[in-house]
Design an enzyme around this catalytic site. Sequence first.
Site, PDB file in Angstrom:
ATOM      1  N   LYS A 158       0.819  -1.213   0.000  1.00  0.00           N
ATOM      2  CA  LYS A 158       0.000   0.000   0.000  1.00  0.00           C
ATOM      3  C   LYS A 158       0.856   1.268   0.000  1.00  0.00           C
ATOM      4  CE  LYS A 158      -0.666   0.193   5.034  1.00  0.00           C
ATOM      5  NZ  LYS A 158       0.063   1.449   5.286  1.00  0.00           N
ATOM      6  N   ARG A 175       2.048 -10.837  10.328  1.00  0.00           N
ATOM      7  CA  ARG A 175       3.370 -10.221  10.556  1.00  0.00           C
ATOM      8  C   ARG A 175       4.477 -11.170  10.104  1.00  0.00           C
ATOM      9  NH1 ARG A 175       1.859  -6.081   9.634  1.00  0.00           N
ATOM     10  NH2 ARG A 175      -0.077  -7.195   9.291  1.00  0.00           N
TER      11      ARG A 175
END
Length: 659
Positions: free
Chosen positions: A30, A594
Site C-alpha cells: 500500500k 506479521r
Amino acid sequence: MFSHLNAAQREAVKYLDGPLLVLAGAGSGKTRVITQKISYLVEECGYSPQHIAAITFTNKAAREMQERVSSKDKPVKGLTICTFHALGVQIMRQEAHRLAYKPQFSILDSADIAQIIAEIIKSTDKQEIRRAQWHLSTWKNALVSPDLALTTAETDTDATYAKIYQRYQDTLKAYQALDFDDLIRLPAELFSTDADMLEKWRKKLRYLLIDEYQDTNACQYQIVKQLCGLSGAFTAVGDDDQAIYGWRGANVKNLQQLHDDYPNLKVIQLTQNYRSTLRILQAANSVIANNARLYDKRLWSEHGMGDPLQVLVAKDENEEAQNVVMRLLAHKFEHRTRYGDYAVLYRGNHQARVFEQFLRNEKVPYEMSGGQSFFDRAEIKDMIAYMRLLTNSDDDPAFIRAATTPRRGIGAATLEKLGEYAGQRRTSLFTAAFEMGFQSRIPSAQLESLLTFCRYINALEARIHKTPAGELMADLLKDIAYENYLFDSEETRAAQGKWNHVQDFVGWLGKKGEADDKNLIELTQTIALITLLENRDDGALDAVRLSTIHAAKGLEFGHVFLVGVEEDILPHRESVENGTLEEERRLMYVAITRAQRSLTLSYCQRRKRAGEMQVCEPSRFISEIANEDIRRPDQNNDPELQRRQGNARLAQLKAMLAQ
C-alpha cells in the site's frame, strides 16, 4: 513508473475519475501505491506538490513515506506528508486567532490532562481520572461540544462528566492549550462554521491520500469530507480486516460511510501479498473468514507454500517462555539467521516480563515495542518539565507542569487568570507573571506564590552554566521536596519505585554531563533527541523484537512466535463480554500476517492470575485455522518431553558449532 507495480496497483495509482477506496490487504504494497500516486499526480497530471497531502496515523509511517518520496530521482518539494494530528497543528497555527488562541498555543500530553482533570474532580483516583478522560475524548472524537454533551445527557453520570468537560475546556482555553483530540476537533469545527477558511484550505490541499483509513474516527473523517468536498478528490487506503483500534475511537464503519457519502466511489482490492508464504496467508484467511465483513477478499502469494504453522503447549508461563526461547535459538543456529529476524508477539505488555527474563538468561539481545519508555514515566516527565522551563521560559506546558508539581499555592484560578492575560498579550505565561497588567488583577497572596516560583526558576537558571547538571537537579529535588510529594500522593511501594527512577535519572544526568561536558541546557536537548529516536526503527540493531500485537502492526519479521494464544487473553475476556470479539479476531489476523516465513503459536495449560494458578483453554482462533495449514501438538504428548527434546536439540547444535 509502473513497471514494478502489479495490475491492481497500477489501476489504483492511475485512477483519478472520482473518490477511490483501495482495500489493501496485509503486505500488499500500500505504501508503494501511495508514493507512486504522489509521483503520478506531480509528473503526469500537473499537480503542484504543495497542493497534495498524504495523511498517515503514525510519525513512523510519515517518515517512511517521506523517505520513499524523497529517494526518487525528482525530489518533491512542498508536499505535505504528516499525521492527522500534525495536519491539525498546521491548520491551528495559522487559524488559532479565529478561536482567540495565540499561535504559540501549548499542546498537552495525557499526564498534563490527567492533572487538570484531577484538580477539577478533586480526586487522585487514577481509575476515575481515566474514566473522565475517556468520556471527554469520546465526545471530542464524535464532535460533541460540552453544551451538547450536557443537553443530551441521559443519566446523572453523563451530566456529571459533561460538566467536567465544560470546566476542562474552560481551563484549557485559559491555559492557551490544546489536547490531542482538539488538534482534530477544532479544525473540523472551524471548517463547518467558516466557509472562507474552508475554501482557503481546499485550494491549498487539492488532493488527499489517506493511509490506514480503517483507523479514522468520526472527527478525522469529517475533516476528510470537508477538505475534499463533493468532488471527492481523494484516495483512501485501508483494510477492514486490520481495524484493531476501536478501543481508542476508530470506527471501521467509516468504510461503509464512504459508500453512503460518495455513491460514485471506486473500490480496488490489493490481495497479492509480498510478505508471507501461502500457509501463513491461508491461516490468516481462514481465521478472518469467521467475521462479518464489508468486503470479501483472500490474500495470496507467489512465495510458495512454506511450512505449516506450529503449535506449542506449555504447562505454565515459565515453561512457555523457556520453550519459545529455546526454539528460537535452535532455529537461529540451524538456519544461521539474525536475532532481528525474530519477534515474540503478545496481547498485553504484562506478558513480556518472563520472556525478557529468559532472553537475558541466554544473553540474547532484544528490544521492546508497545511498552512504556523510561522518559514517558510521570515522575521523569516532571523532572524534564523543570529542565525544559530552565532551558526555555516560554515553554508553557513545562511551566504549567512545573508550577503545579508539587503544589505550591498556585491554584487553578491563578493559572486561569494568567492564561487569559497571556492570551490577550500574546506572550508566555512566565513573562506574563512579571507584567504589572497581570499583577494588578489578582490578590497579593496568590501573586506572591506565583512570583516565588518564577524567581526560583530564574535563580536556578542563573546557575546553569557554572553548576554541574547532576548537582543542580539534586538541589532542585531538595528545594521542591519532591520525595515528600511522592510519598504523600502515592502508596508507599509505588512512591519508592518512582523515587528510585528519579534518583537513577539524576544520577544519569550527572554522569552524562560530566562525560560529555554538557550543561543542563545541552542535556535537555539531548533528552529531546533521545525521545524522538526511541520511536525510530533502527534496522541495524540485531535484536529479537518483543512487542504487543498492536505495536507490531505495519511491521514484518522472518519468524514470529505468537504467545499466550488462550481464551481470556486472545480473545481478551472483556471482548467476549462486551461484543467486540470480531476486533479480537482482526487482532489475531494482524498477528498472523506479521510473519514472513514461519509462525509458531503457543499457549499454556495453566497460568497464574491474581496470585492463583488457573486452568487455561487454547484460543478458539487456533481451531479456526484449517488442519492442512497447522501442525497441532499430539494431545498425548507430554509438554515436559517437548521441552527436553528442544533443549537437547539446541545443545547438539551448539556443540556442532563449537566444533
